[in-house]
Each structure stands twice: as structure tokens, then as C-alpha cells.
Design a protein around this motif. Structure first.
Motif, PDB file in Angstrom:
ATOM      1  N   GLN A   8      49.164  44.674  23.490  1.00 19.00           N
ATOM      2  CA  GLN A   8      48.418  44.775  24.754  1.00 19.00           C
ATOM      3  C   GLN A   8      49.380  44.846  25.934  1.00 19.00           C
TER       4      GLN A   8
ATOM      5  N   TYR B  71      40.261  30.580  31.682  1.00 16.18           N
ATOM      6  CA  TYR B  71      40.276  31.814  30.898  1.00 16.18           C
ATOM      7  C   TYR B  71      40.558  31.511  29.429  1.00 16.18           C
TER       8      TYR B  71
ATOM      9  N   ALA C 136      37.876  31.631  25.613  1.00 11.58           N
ATOM     10  CA  ALA C 136      38.166  32.058  24.245  1.00 11.58           C
ATOM     11  C   ALA C 136      38.001  30.908  23.255  1.00 11.58           C
TER      12      ALA C 136
ATOM     13  N   VAL D 197      34.309  34.660  24.937  1.00 12.82           N
ATOM     14  CA  VAL D 197      35.010  35.937  24.763  1.00 12.82           C
ATOM     15  C   VAL D 197      35.813  35.825  23.475  1.00 12.82           C
ATOM     16  N   SER D 198      36.182  36.946  22.897  1.00 12.15           N
ATOM     17  CA  SER D 198      37.033  36.911  21.704  1.00 12.15           C
ATOM     18  C   SER D 198      38.439  36.492  22.092  1.00 12.15           C
TER      19      SER D 198
ATOM     20  N   ALA E 298      41.156  38.069  21.430  1.00 12.78           N
ATOM     21  CA  ALA E 298      41.848  39.258  21.934  1.00 12.78           C
ATOM     22  C   ALA E 298      41.426  39.574  23.361  1.00 12.78           C
ATOM     23  N   ASN E 299      40.118  39.484  23.644  1.00 18.24           N
ATOM     24  CA  ASN E 299      39.650  39.762  25.001  1.00 18.24           C
ATOM     25  C   ASN E 299      40.040  38.653  25.963  1.00 18.24           C
TER      26      ASN E 299
ATOM     27  N   ARG F 115      43.331  39.646  27.099  1.00 13.25           N
ATOM     28  CA  ARG F 115      43.202  40.738  28.066  1.00 13.25           C
ATOM     29  C   ARG F 115      42.839  40.189  29.440  1.00 13.25           C
ATOM     30  N   ILE F 116      41.900  39.244  29.482  1.00 11.56           N
ATOM     31  CA  ILE F 116      41.474  38.661  30.754  1.00 11.56           C
ATOM     32  C   ILE F 116      42.606  37.859  31.377  1.00 11.56           C
TER      33      ILE F 116
ATOM     34  N   LEU G  98      37.474  44.416  34.718  1.00 15.80           N
ATOM     35  CA  LEU G  98      37.162  43.640  33.524  1.00 15.80           C
ATOM     36  C   LEU G  98      35.647  43.658  33.303  1.00 15.80           C
TER      37      LEU G  98
ATOM     38  N   LEU H 296      33.023  42.420  27.841  1.00 13.61           N
ATOM     39  CA  LEU H 296      33.988  41.468  27.297  1.00 13.61           C
ATOM     40  C   LEU H 296      33.363  40.111  27.018  1.00 13.61           C
TER      41      LEU H 296
ATOM     42  N   ARG I 145      30.391  35.637  33.452  1.00 15.64           N
ATOM     43  CA  ARG I 145      31.320  36.567  34.085  1.00 15.64           C
ATOM     44  C   ARG I 145      31.294  36.424  35.604  1.00 15.64           C
TER      45      ARG I 145
END
Length: 350
Positions: free
Chosen positions: A43, A105, A109, A114-115, A117-118, A121-122, A232, A236, A263
Motif C-alpha cells: 500500500q 483509526y 480495525a 473496518v478491515s 487492510a482498510n 489505508r485510513i 476515503l 470502507l 464514518r
């Protein structure tokens, strides 16, 4: 078989990946989570950024590099999430998750909103976005004595002073983060200079300007909020699989949350308004009555703020630093994975 202990997990925020943590991601997790680390690296590589592995594997720690938002955020997220995935689930039943500031953040997870992986990303995007703000920064002030008891009247005096400074033309100043025994105020340069000049004597330490930090959790971060909302997407986010306690002390219930609302909070209020970490801890322990609180890495600097949050409400009779130390020695309520002995108790591995 021994019954599992219930546990709250608290994700740390900025300033926790320091010199002592350099190399810790590879050392603690490189073998078990090589594929996940490689995904995080990909990423970063796709965005033309140095990878987590490169940053964690640097020859020496650089304040100028490693404390920058776009570097600190992915390192902290990676260390936190991999520690969380290392918790021995035969010993601990995780009943909720929360975080401090950018640790929110990570908490998203950990709680499944959120996953993993996401979540990276966030966190990675917000580390960069956190540098999108007006001029200013943060100042940390201690409001408890050496035994972690509140100094009478000091908190109220500081809030009155901050309100007075903020009312002056050209001065922006407001509470950023409430850490129970410490308060973080944020504002523009005029507001910060006035606070440093006029703050009353505080115990333990002089007011500290936090290096590399912007005016987080104030309206001066509107550029960061706008950028996050633009890049974003709602896709997500889902509903949490674990209860999440946010920076207002609000509980997002498992499987019942509104993903759009999560979100909106994450990229709105969470960026632009004060983060009450102490309240989030206090609400969480009252609601879920955990046997232990687990603090993943990196580091363990948030442990004091967690303890001070418990002391402020007299949780289980803990009313001072001495009480907390005695409880830790007899039956630890806080397990910090940044400490080798406590890490072993959480993971089942030395």
C-alpha cells in the motif's frame, strides 16, 4: 480449563513509536505476520512512500522522519494491530476497544468496523492528511501531583485561561485531548504563545510543546477533515463486531451501528472537536467491567493516562499512584504489551 479474563483493548496514538521501538515490528512480528506486513508495504509503495519495513528497519531513529505524521501513523497502526492479533484468545475475551486520538483509526480495525487492510489505508491517509491544517500545534500540561491526585483548582484555572485567550482577536486555543492527569491544548501560534506565557505553575513538568504535532481536534483541522471525506469512501466502513468507545465516551454497539454514522464521526467530530480519552476509558470500564485492560504497543507511554483515568473515578478502590502500583503488583489490571513481562502474560510467549 481456566476461565478467560475479559479485556478492554486501548489503541495508542501519536508519539508512541520512538527510539526504543525502532525495529520492533520486524523483531516481534516479522515471522508470524510477514504476509500482512508485505500487504501494508505494498500500500505504501503504491503511493510512492517508504514502506513500513524500510522505516522500521532504519539504521537509526530520526525525530525529523519517524515523528512526522505520514510516517508515525502507519508505524503505530502496524505495531498496534499486530500486537492485537497476538493476544492469546484462550486467555482473554476482548469485550471492547477504544483508542487515543489517532488510535481511534486503529480501534476501528480492532473492533471490525473496518478491515485490517482498510484500517491501514485510513491510518496511512490520515497520517498524511493530519499535516493539512492551519498554523499551530499542541501544548501538554500536567494537572496532577506526583501521586497522580488532581491539584485543586488547576484544571478549572487552565480552562478559564484558555477561554480568555481564545476570546482575543487573532488567538485560537481550545482543549485538544483530555488525558485525565494531563491536558493537551491546541491552537494557532498566537494562542499557543499566550498559553506558554501565562500558564500558572504546573506540577511535575513545564508546559511542553509537542514536536511535529498540528492543532489536532480543533476547527483548525478542517482541511484534514475535508480531505478525508473526499478520498476515503463510505464503502470502507461497516458495523463493528466489538463495541467501540469513541472520544466522546459514546459506545458504538456491535452489529447495531450505522456505518455511515461511524464514518461521519471519524472524519468529522473526531478530527475537529476535543478527544476525551479519559472519559472513553471511564465509560468503558463502567459499562464492561473488564478484568484487565490491554495496551498494545508501540511503547507503553499511554499507561499513565489509563491509570489516571481510573484514579479519577476511584475504579475498584484505586485512588492514587500508590494504589495503582500496589494493584499492579498484586493483580495487574493494566497489561502493557510494550513491557516484556506483561507482553508474555498477554501473548503466552516470551
Amino acid at each position: 480449563m481456566t476461565a478467560r479474563k475479559t479485556a478492554l483493548v486501548v489503541a495508542p496514538g501519536r508519539g508512541t513509536y520512538g527510539k526504543n521501538e525502532l525495529g520492533s515490528i520486524a523483531r516481534l512480528h516479522g515471522a508470524r505476520f510477514a504476509d500482512l506486513i508485505a500487504h501494508f508495504d505494498a500500500q505504501r509503495r503504491d503511493r510512492g512512500q517508504p514502506t513500513v519495513s524500510e522505516l522500521d528497519g532504519a539504521e537509526r531513529f530520526s525525530v525529523a522522519t519517524h515523528m512526522r505524521g505520514d510516517v508515525a501513523a502507519p508505524l503505530i497502526y502496524t505495531a498496534t494491530v499486530l500486537d492485537y492479533l497476538s493476544i492469546d484468545r484462550e486467555k482473554f475475551d476482548v469485550v471492547g476497544a477504544l483508542g487515543n486520538s489517532m488510535g481511534w483509526y486503529s480501534a476501528l480495525a480492532l473492533g471490525g468496523a473496518v478491515s485490517v487492510a482498510n484500517g491501514f489505508r485510513i491510518s496511512n491517509a490520515m497520517g498524511l492528511n493530519s499535516q493539512t491544517h492551519g498554523p499551530g500545534g499542541q501544548i501538554l500540561l500536567q494537572v496532577v501531583d506526583e501521586d497522580w491526585r488532581p491539584v485543586p483548582g488547576l484544571r478549572q484555572t487552565l480552562f478559564a485561561l484558555v477561554a480568555a485567550i481564545a476570546s482575543r482577536p487573532g488567538h485560537a486555543l481550545a482543549l485538544s485531548i483530555d488525558l485525565a492527569g494531563m491536558l493537551v491544548f491546541a491552537g494557532n501560534e498566537e494562542g499557543l504563545a499566550a498559553l506558554l506565557a501565562e500558564a500558572p505553575p504546573t506540577p511535575g513538568r513545564d508546559p511542553l510543546r509537542l514536536a511535529g504535532h498540528g492543532p489536532f481536534h480543533t476547527p483548525l483541522m478542517v482541511g484534514s477533515s475535508d480531505k478525508a471525506k473526499a478520498e476515503l469512501p463510505a464503502a470502507l466502513f461497516g458495523t463493528p463486531a466489538l463495541p467501540l468507545i469513541d472520544g466522546r465516551g459514546h459506545i458504538w454497539r456491535r452489529f447495531a451501528g450505522d456505518s455511515a454514522a461511524v464514518r461521519d464521526y471519524t472524519f468529522g467530530h473526531q478530527i475537529l472537536a476535543p478527544y476525551d480519552f479519559a472519559l472513553s476509558v471511564q465509560v468503558a470500564v463502567k459499562e464492561f467491567a473488564p478484568d484487565v485492560i490491554i495496551l498494545p504497543g508501540p511503547g507503553d507511554t499511554l499507561g499513565g493516562a489509563i491509570a489516571q483515568s481510573l484514579i479519577a473515578i476511584g475504579w475498584q478502590g484505586i485512588a492514587s499512584k500508590a494504589d495503582f502500583a500496589a494493584r499492579q503488583a498484586a493483580d495487574p489490571i493494566l497489561l502493557s504489551m510494550g513491557r516484556a513481562d506483561q507482553r508474555a502474560a498477554v501473548t503466552g510467549h516470551k
